[in-house]
Design an enzyme around this catalytic site. Structure first.
Site, PDB file in Angstrom:
ATOM      1  N   GLY A  12       5.860   9.362   7.136  1.00  0.00           N
ATOM      2  CA  GLY A  12       6.859   8.402   6.653  1.00  0.00           C
ATOM      3  C   GLY A  12       7.309   7.361   7.655  1.00  0.00           C
ATOM      4  N   ARG A  91      -2.814  10.063  -2.762  1.00  0.00           N
ATOM      5  CA  ARG A  91      -3.465  10.293  -4.069  1.00  0.00           C
ATOM      6  C   ARG A  91      -3.886   8.967  -4.679  1.00  0.00           C
ATOM      7  NH1 ARG A  91      -4.171  15.581  -3.871  1.00  0.00           N
ATOM      8  NH2 ARG A  91      -2.385  16.476  -2.816  1.00  0.00           N
ATOM      9  N   HIS A 109      -2.827  -0.033   4.076  1.00  0.00           N
ATOM     10  CA  HIS A 109      -4.040   0.662   4.501  1.00  0.00           C
ATOM     11  C   HIS A 109      -4.381   0.258   5.945  1.00  0.00           C
ATOM     12  CE1 HIS A 109      -7.857   2.706   3.996  1.00  0.00           C
ATOM     13  NE2 HIS A 109      -8.419   1.676   4.616  1.00  0.00           N
TER      14      HIS A 109
END
Ligand code: GRF
Length: 201
Positions: A12, A91, A109
């Site tokens: 996080g 996911r 990403h």
């Protein structure tokens, strides 16, 4: 003020970057919900410390995929979310969630897409031998890291880099880039032409 939901699976630190950017007034938004698919995700503690509501929706395997994300759609609608941010959420989203929030879901990403999608992007970059890598914030579609690109930031790859040192260098850029990309998306001063996200200012 934009209402954000942040989806996490682990550490996080990008969630923290958003919390910090909001706190210092760099990002005019409110994180109304943090959702994790893992009960022990460290990012949940960061959210709790910042007084942000959290919800754990434990992953129940590929067979329950559509139902899992249908449940998430209900929760996100109930929280009246404007933008969903995938910040280390591990996911692949299903079509029902993507359709429920058109151009309202973004992902960060750790590579310059379309190079090195999927898991282990920094390792892939090192193994390939590229001299430059970086991070990408993009809209989420049904593919693996394939949606229209909003912002990219490059970092050098050094000969002496390990996966850890390269990841750290990229992560520092991620923490700058994600709040900027969120501010841009919330501003609505953009449009999508083909695959291109065009900024209107
Ligand atoms: C980041 O490198 C992000 O780009 C990738 O997963 C990592 C999450 O890190 N999708 P953190 O949980 O935000 O610290």
């Amino acid at each position: 003020m934009g209402r954000l939901a942040v989806l996490i699976s682990g550490r996080g630190s990008n969630l923290q970057a958003l919390i910090d950017a909001i706190e210092i007034g760099k990002l005019d938004a409110k994180i109304v919900l943090v959702i994790s698919d893992r009960p022990g995700a460290w990012g949940l503690s960061r959210a709790e410390k910042a007084g942000i509501p959290t919800k754990v929706i434990p992953w129940e395997g590929e067979d329950g995929r559509t139902a899992y994300f249908e449940k998430m759609v209900g929760i996100l609608h109930e929280a009246q979310v404007d933008l969903v941010i995938l910040a280390g959420f591990m996911r692949l989203l299903s079509a029902n969630l993507i359709k429920a929030f058109p151009h309202q879901i973004i992902n960060i990403h750790p590579s310059l897409l379309p190079a090195f999608p999927g898991l282990g992007a920094q390792r892939q970059a090192l193994e390939y031998g590229v001299k430059v890598s970086g991070c990408t914030v993009h809209f989420v579609d049904e593919g693996l890291d394939t949606g229209p690109i909003i912002v990219q930031r490059a970092v050098p790859v050094c000969d002496s880099d390990t996966e850890e040192t390269l990841s750290d260098r990229i992560l520092a850029q991620e923490h700058e880039t994600l709040p900027e990309a969120v501010a841009l998306v919330l501003s609505r001063e953009w449009q999508i032409r083909g695959r291109k996200v065009i900024c209107e200012y």
